[in-house]
Design a protein around this motif. Structure first.
Motif, PDB file in Angstrom:
ATOM      1  N   VAL A 104     -14.207  -5.056  -3.323  1.00  0.00           N
ATOM      2  CA  VAL A 104     -14.078  -5.570  -4.697  1.00  0.00           C
ATOM      3  C   VAL A 104     -12.743  -5.136  -5.280  1.00  0.00           C
ATOM      4  CG1 VAL A 104     -14.992  -5.460  -7.052  1.00  0.00           C
ATOM      5  CG2 VAL A 104     -16.559  -5.653  -5.111  1.00  0.00           C
ATOM      6  N   ALA A 105     -12.384  -3.849  -5.100  1.00  0.00           N
ATOM      7  CA  ALA A 105     -11.119  -3.337  -5.619  1.00  0.00           C
ATOM      8  C   ALA A 105      -9.928  -4.023  -4.959  1.00  0.00           C
ATOM      9  CB  ALA A 105     -11.050  -1.829  -5.427  1.00  0.00           C
ATOM     10  N   SER A 106     -10.000  -4.233  -3.654  1.00  0.00           N
ATOM     11  CA  SER A 106      -8.877  -4.882  -2.973  1.00  0.00           C
ATOM     12  C   SER A 106      -8.766  -6.353  -3.375  1.00  0.00           C
ATOM     13  CB  SER A 106      -9.041  -4.756  -1.455  1.00  0.00           C
ATOM     14  OG  SER A 106     -10.258  -5.355  -1.024  1.00  0.00           O
ATOM     15  N   THR A 107      -9.903  -7.006  -3.615  1.00  0.00           N
ATOM     16  CA  THR A 107      -9.874  -8.401  -4.068  1.00  0.00           C
ATOM     17  C   THR A 107      -9.257  -8.508  -5.450  1.00  0.00           C
ATOM     18  OG1 THR A 107     -11.850  -8.948  -2.777  1.00  0.00           O
ATOM     19  CG2 THR A 107     -11.279 -10.429  -4.576  1.00  0.00           C
ATOM     20  N   CYS A 108      -9.606  -7.557  -6.337  1.00  0.00           N
ATOM     21  CA  CYS A 108      -9.016  -7.523  -7.678  1.00  0.00           C
ATOM     22  C   CYS A 108      -7.504  -7.376  -7.594  1.00  0.00           C
ATOM     23  CB  CYS A 108      -9.634  -6.383  -8.493  1.00  0.00           C
ATOM     24  SG  CYS A 108      -8.758  -5.984 -10.028  1.00  0.00           S
ATOM     25  N   ALA A 109      -7.050  -6.416  -6.800  1.00  0.00           N
ATOM     26  CA  ALA A 109      -5.600  -6.178  -6.667  1.00  0.00           C
ATOM     27  C   ALA A 109      -4.896  -7.410  -6.116  1.00  0.00           C
ATOM     28  CB  ALA A 109      -5.361  -4.966  -5.776  1.00  0.00           C
ATOM     29  N   ALA A 110      -5.495  -8.059  -5.125  1.00  0.00           N
ATOM     30  CA  ALA A 110      -4.868  -9.231  -4.514  1.00  0.00           C
ATOM     31  C   ALA A 110      -4.794 -10.396  -5.490  1.00  0.00           C
ATOM     32  CB  ALA A 110      -5.646  -9.632  -3.264  1.00  0.00           C
ATOM     33  N   SER A 111      -5.835 -10.585  -6.287  1.00  0.00           N
ATOM     34  CA  SER A 111      -5.832 -11.705  -7.232  1.00  0.00           C
ATOM     35  C   SER A 111      -4.803 -11.493  -8.335  1.00  0.00           C
ATOM     36  CB  SER A 111      -7.225 -11.903  -7.838  1.00  0.00           C
ATOM     37  OG  SER A 111      -7.582 -10.847  -8.711  1.00  0.00           O
ATOM     38  N   VAL A 112      -4.610 -10.251  -8.760  1.00  0.00           N
ATOM     39  CA  VAL A 112      -3.592  -9.965  -9.776  1.00  0.00           C
ATOM     40  C   VAL A 112      -2.199 -10.226  -9.213  1.00  0.00           C
ATOM     41  CG1 VAL A 112      -2.547  -8.162 -11.176  1.00  0.00           C
ATOM     42  CG2 VAL A 112      -5.033  -8.324 -11.021  1.00  0.00           C
ATOM     43  N   THR A 113      -1.964  -9.775  -7.997  1.00  0.00           N
ATOM     44  CA  THR A 113      -0.651  -9.981  -7.371  1.00  0.00           C
ATOM     45  C   THR A 113      -0.329 -11.471  -7.242  1.00  0.00           C
ATOM     46  OG1 THR A 113      -0.856  -7.917  -6.121  1.00  0.00           O
ATOM     47  CG2 THR A 113       0.736  -9.534  -5.321  1.00  0.00           C
ATOM     48  N   SER A 114      -1.325 -12.242  -6.815  1.00  0.00           N
ATOM     49  CA  SER A 114      -1.075 -13.672  -6.591  1.00  0.00           C
ATOM     50  C   SER A 114      -0.903 -14.449  -7.890  1.00  0.00           C
ATOM     51  CB  SER A 114      -2.227 -14.277  -5.787  1.00  0.00           C
ATOM     52  OG  SER A 114      -3.432 -14.239  -6.543  1.00  0.00           O
ATOM     53  N   LEU A 115      -1.429 -13.896  -9.005  1.00  0.00           N
ATOM     54  CA  LEU A 115      -1.368 -14.600 -10.285  1.00  0.00           C
ATOM     55  C   LEU A 115      -0.350 -13.996 -11.249  1.00  0.00           C
ATOM     56  CD1 LEU A 115      -5.189 -15.182 -10.831  1.00  0.00           C
ATOM     57  CD2 LEU A 115      -3.466 -16.959 -10.491  1.00  0.00           C
ATOM     58  N   ALA A 116       0.481 -13.110 -10.770  1.00  0.00           N
ATOM     59  CA  ALA A 116       1.493 -12.492 -11.644  1.00  0.00           C
ATOM     60  C   ALA A 116       2.314 -13.571 -12.343  1.00  0.00           C
ATOM     61  CB  ALA A 116       2.390 -11.575 -10.827  1.00  0.00           C
ATOM     62  N   GLY A 117       2.399 -13.463 -13.651  1.00  0.00           N
ATOM     63  CA  GLY A 117       3.156 -14.431 -14.431  1.00  0.00           C
ATOM     64  C   GLY A 117       2.372 -15.663 -14.831  1.00  0.00           C
ATOM     65  N   TYR A 118       1.100 -15.746 -14.443  1.00  0.00           N
ATOM     66  CA  TYR A 118       0.290 -16.914 -14.833  1.00  0.00           C
ATOM     67  C   TYR A 118       0.249 -17.018 -16.359  1.00  0.00           C
ATOM     68  CZ  TYR A 118      -3.638 -20.151 -15.178  1.00  0.00           C
ATOM     69  OH  TYR A 118      -4.426 -21.233 -15.457  1.00  0.00           O
ATOM     70  N   PRO A 119       0.467 -18.215 -16.920  1.00  0.00           N
ATOM     71  CA  PRO A 119       0.534 -18.329 -18.393  1.00  0.00           C
ATOM     72  C   PRO A 119      -0.813 -18.075 -19.055  1.00  0.00           C
ATOM     73  CG  PRO A 119       0.582 -20.497 -17.338  1.00  0.00           C
ATOM     74  CD  PRO A 119       0.702 -19.502 -16.235  1.00  0.00           C
TER      75      PRO A 119
END
Length: 816
Positions: free
Chosen positions: A351-366
């Motif tokens: 769960v923690a790794s999925t959270c980190a990955a989703s934040v990284t992939s969405l950096a800058g999302y409006p």
């Protein structure tokens, strides 16, 4: 069945010669010798001008010509009444009448009576009730006449009865947002003594809003539903009638169509970002949650009513069974508490790794300002319902099964004294579940508890089973002192035995290591929550005087006591609020057992007819003790829904209506309500004394015009315009004042009052022999407004849900 036929033909004749308006109507299923409207506002047939109370009536003519099919529709046409429905789920309906509101998660404050049978589940208010033929909305306490949970008023509905010849109808409509509706019915005789009605309806809409993260998908406020209903009326001899009904329905749609707005002026001043202190009315609605919201509801309703005429009285007995099951799945609200970035149980490491990955992939999302997604969860400001997996998901479930019965003996018409007396009983089983789950990017699971190894592990759970047995005895009498003066007394005594059992297992949250239900303990040592029970009881009298000072004018006065039983919050809620929010200096304190609501209401009024003008004018005063109010708490523990008791609220107001038959075919109407509300005492939040009653509009105004005239010998034209103005509304006891928040700065909620807004609806059509075609528009000026505002005071913000936008369509109907 011949009597039925005569009554139906009389109603049809009245439809052709009398016009109806939102405030008052000029047609009903029954009329006196002078052709005046007859209602059942006190469970007896009487002229509308003779009823010593405020009653708004929508006849079958009005219902048809205004396009009214459900609660939201007829509330819009009624002064002093507002509604919040469907903002979180289909079963969530809160009706406010003159400042008295039904609290979410408690029982309602408005009795719903359909064809003489009291509905027990508040969720019924949001559903279609069949083929409507008349709706009466009574204002002020009605418990002494109509039973439990009628502190605000009562909605009395009559639906189509069988005919002695085969009849039927079909209505279809299509509107913008891919909104389609259809309904059909068939009615007629099965024999000389048995008649039937069967009906069905279907509706679907894409909704007004879109999910930007999920490809601009129509997943925010979509809804699909269908219903099947049947009614059988049988003459069991010359003196006995059986009326049996069945309803089966399904609904699937979206849930929790909310955004968040911040109310932190200190943050706004320090950062220079104005949206940290936002007026909710100016918030641009944006939806980008990664969890597809779902809400499903299943309904089964069965009832049977037996009426037996005796020489001296009429005996009526009924029994009703209802089973309404509702659940929802939606995105979570917990990302900024970093709940899913660490763990104590390695089974949820993914769960923690999925959270980190989703934040990284969405950096800058409006995101809506001031929220943003940076490269890491710690550096982001998410807000609730974000596109990342870091805010988890939530599952809620509400199920209620109940069985009710009533037996009533009423005197026959005639003579100076009329009376009624009876007994009532209901048994209710209800389950309420609120669960927070982690998000592995695989969607949520529609179950109360999910193990750490599952695809959506549970990190917080409230799960309670409630049981209620309610008993009541009631009696009423009306005595004609003179031909002009009548006095009325109604008495009711209610007893409710309630109990609650907690179902949460003694397990730990795999992320924090604390008890799954914080009420079991705020650390890792969990203790079972003991079952609780409580008996609530109340005597509800009502007194009325009526004086007719002319053939078409009445002055009246009435006083009554309203009552709604207390109940149970999710067990452990009081400890959570005291621990988490007491630590930041919040004054908020709640109880696991909330108090019974009771009120004392006075009303005086005059009503009548002057030539072509019908009028009403009423003044009222209502003092409410322990007004039940819903509040939503958000914190590091997750989310918490509770019912609180406001110690004392005072409501004063004026209400008036005019209905003018201005010319042949032309009717003009105006009605309004002016409300002055004030919190006089509140031990839950003492600083709110002097604020206004929550969910209560300062005023409502209705203006209407309807013109119907022949176009040719075979065609009739119709034009109808309705305008509804709803005044400023606060939705919380905390209003324009500071309050501590978990962020260490004060929140101020001056910007959480919904502004006044006005809506215009138009219908224009043509009809012939057995058919009609109508063009319609709702909110034709596309006024943007908020359906609901839910401040989470200690969180420093509000959850806000948008109202409906403009919609245009065409409706076609056929009858035979």
């Amino acid at each position: 069945m011949s009597i039925l036929r005569k009554n139906l033909w009389a109603s049809a004749s009245l439809l052709g010669v009398m016009m109806a308006t939102p405030a008052m109507a000029q047609q009903a299923p029954a009329a006196d010798a002078g052709g005046e409207l007859v209602v059942t506002a006190r469970r007896v047939n009487e002229r509308l001008t003779d009823v010593p109370a405020s009653v708004s009536v929508l006849t079958e003519a009005t219902l048809t010509k205004a396009g009214v099919t459900k609660t939201d529709d007829f509330v819009k046409l009624t002064p002093g009444v507002t509604v919040v429905s469907g903002t979180s789920e289909a079963g969530d309906v809160q009706i406010n009448i003159r400042g008295v509101n039904g609290a979410r998660d408690a029982e309602g404050s408005v009795a719903l009576v359909v064809d003489g049978i009291l509905k027990t589940n508040t969720a019924s208010l949001g559903q279609g009730q069949g083929l409507l033929t008349q709706v009466e909305i009574l204002k002020g306490p009605q418990g002494a006449i109509y039973g439990r949970n009628a502190t605000a008023g009562a909605i009395i509905i009559q639906t189509r009865k069988p005919t002695d010849v085969l009849t039927g109808g079909l209505k279809m409509s299509y509107a913008s947002q891919n909104t389609a509706k259809g309904e059909a019915y068939l009615a007629g005789p099965l024999s000389d003594s048995v008649g039937f009605v069967v009906s069905g309806d279907y509706s679907t809409t894409d909704g007004f809003y879109r999910n930007a993260y999920l490809g601009n998908a129509k997943l925010v406020d979509y809804q699909h539903s269908w219903n099947l209903s049947g009614r059988l009326v049988a003459d069991l001899g010359s003196s006995t009638t059986l009326d049996a009904k069945a309803h089966f329905g399904r609904l699937k749609g979206a849930s929790l169509a909310f955004n968040a707005a911040f109310n932190l002026p200190g943050f706004a001043a320090f950062t220079g970002i104005s949206t940290f202190n936002e007026n909710v009315n100016d918030h641009p609605m944006k939806f980008y949650n990664n969890i597809v919201p779902v809400n499903e509801q299943k309904t089964l309703e069965l009832s049977a009513k037996l009426t037996h005429d005796m020489d001296f009285a009429t005996l009526t007995a009924w029994v009703a069974y209802n089973d309404i099951r509702n659940w929802l799945m939606a995105d979570g609200t917990s990302a900024d508490f970093q709940l899913f970035t660490s763990y104590t149980n390695s089974a949820v490491a993914s769960v923690a790794s999925t959270c980190a990955a989703s934040v990284t992939s969405l950096a800058g999302y409006p995101m809506a300002s001031p929220t943003y997604i940076a490269g890491t969860a710690a550096g982001s400001l998410f807000g609730p319902y974000s596109p990342t997996t870091c805010d988890g998901s939530q599952y809620q479930r509400r199920e209620q099964k109940d069985i009710s019965t009533e037996i009533r003996l009423a005197s026959k018409p005639g003579g100076p004294l009329s009376w009624q007396a009876g007994l009532y009983f209901t048994h209710i089983d209800r389950r309420a579940v609120v669960a927070s789950q982690a998000d592995k990017g695989l969607g949520g699971l529609a179950s109360a508890y999910n193990a750490p190894t599952s695809s959506s592990p549970t990190n917080q759970l409230f799960d309670d089973f409630f049981k209620t047995n309610a008993y009541a005895a009631f009696a009423s009498g009306d005595y004609n002192v003179t031909s002009a003066l009548t006095g009325s007394v109604a008495l009711r005594y209610d007893v409710e035995d309630r109990s609650v059992r907690n179902n949460v297992p003694l397990l730990l949250d795999p992320f924090s290591g604390h008890c799954l239900n914080p009420g079991q303990g705020l650390g890792s040592t969990c203790t079972a929550i003991t079952p609780k029970s409580r008996t609530f009881q109340m005597f509800e009298p009502k007194l009325s005087l009526r004086y007719r000072f002319g053939p078409e004018a009445t002055v009246y006065g009435t006083w009554g006591v309203g009552y709604k039983s207390g109940g149970f919050n999710n067990q452990g809620a009081a400890a959570i609020v005291a621990s988490y929010f007491g630590a930041i200096g919040s004054e908020a304190r709640i109880e696991d057992i909330y108090k019974a609501e009771r009120s004392s209401s006075f009303e005086v009024g005059v009503k009548g007819r002057l030539g072509k003008v019908d009028y009403t004018l009423a003044a009222y005063h209502n003092t409410i003790r322990n007004m039940q109010f819903f509040e939503f708490y958000v914190g590091a523990f997750g989310l918490l829904r509770v019912v609180e008791s406001i110690d004392k609220v005072e409501l004063k107001g004026l209400e008036a209506s005019l209905n003018w038959r201005a010319a042949p075919g032309l009717t003009l109407s105006a009605s309004g309500n002016l409300l002055d509300s004030k919190i006089k005492a509140n031990s839950v939040r003492p600083s709110t004394v002097g604020n206004k009653s929550p969910y209560s509009a300062d005023y409502t105004l209705n203006l209407g015009a309807q013109y119907e005239a022949p176009i040719s010998s075979k065609l009739t034209g119709l034009l109808r315009v309705d305008y509804r103005l709803t005044g400023p509304t606060w939705f919380h006891v905390v209003q324009a004042q500071d309050n501590p928040t978990i962020f260490g700065v004060a929140g101020n909620y001056a910007g959480t009052q919904r502004k006044a807004y006005g809506l215009v609806d138009i219908r224009a059509g043509v009809s012939g022999n057995g058919w009609s075609a109508t063009l319609f528009g709702t909110n034709v000026l596309d006024k943007q407004y908020l359906a609901e505002v839910i401040p989470a005071v200690e969180f420093g913000g509000s959850f806000i849900s948008p109202g409906t936008r403009a919609q245009y369509g065409i409706e076609v109907s056929l009858k035979f």
